[in-house]
Write an enzyme that holds these catalytic residues in place. Structure first.
Site, PDB file in Angstrom:
ATOM      1  CB  ALA A  77      -1.891  -1.094  -0.481  1.00 54.95           C
ATOM      2  CG  ASP A  78       3.725   2.794  -0.454  1.00 53.10           C
ATOM      3  OD1 ASP A  78       3.351   3.990  -0.428  1.00 53.10           O
ATOM      4  OD2 ASP A  78       4.747   2.530  -1.104  1.00 53.10           O
TER       5      ASP A  78
END
Length: 199
Positions: A77-78
């Protein structure tokens, strides 16, 4: 069938150093391991809004893929903060953190998290957007928060679950957990759909 049963054949790996993402994934009652990869979090200038964190999440996935085993399901994720068309990532120094919070003060912005779910043979990437509005913050409040909480690992230089969120956030439209760094309701839905043939 609950997602916990669906995913029993898989070794789940959260590819993240974030304690907040670890805490949120635990909330789905899944057993998982944590690891991290070194990736360049830059992105092509042509990308817009939600494309940016999805691109970086996929870069993290690409970096982890060579060490995956057949029975591994991994999650990367970011998160980015977007205000007036500008992307705020993680501050590189104290002054940059101060500048970011001055920019957010008294304004609305968007928090976008990109998530990649993948095995060796399958991948799904998505993003979730949340609208956030800050009250006007004083210089003293901004400096107190930065010096006390040192938010240098957080996009936009703030953690919604910390003091600044308690005193500064007037309104959130969308997923609160997305602002923390992982949209767990959408992730739960996507994990359920990732293996649609499992009964």
């Amino acid at each position: 069938m609950l997602i916990q049963e669906k995913l029993k054949p898989y070794n789940i790996v959260l590819v993240s150093q974030s304690p907040r993402r670890r805490e949120l994934l635990k909330g789905l009652e899944l057993e998982f391991e944590c690891t991290s990869v070194d990736t360049d979090e830059s992105y092509p200038a042509s990308l817009k809004d939600g494309e940016i964190p999805m691109y970086i999440a996929e870069q993290k996935a690409d970096a982890y893929l060579p060490q995956m085993e057949d029975n591994t399901l991994a999650i990367t994720a970011d998160t980015v903060v977007l205000i007036n068309g500008s992307v705020l990532g993680k501050p590189k120094c104290r002054q940059e953190a101060v500048d970011m919070l001055h920019t957010l003060s008294g304004n609305a912005h968007q928090v976008i998290t990109g998530v990649c779910i993948f095995t060796k043979g399958k991948r799904k990437t998505f993003s979730v957007l949340t609208d956030v509005r800050f009250t006007t913050l004083t210089d003293a409040e901004i400096e107190h928060y930065i010096d006390t909480y040192k938010p240098f690992d957080k996009a936009g230089s703030y953690g919604v679950q910390e003091w600044i969120g308690y005193v500064g956030i007037e309104k959130i439209t969308g997923s609160y957990f997305n602002v923390m760094g992982l949209p767990v309701q959408r992730l739960y839905k996507e994990l359920n759909q990732f293996f649609p043939t499992v009964k």
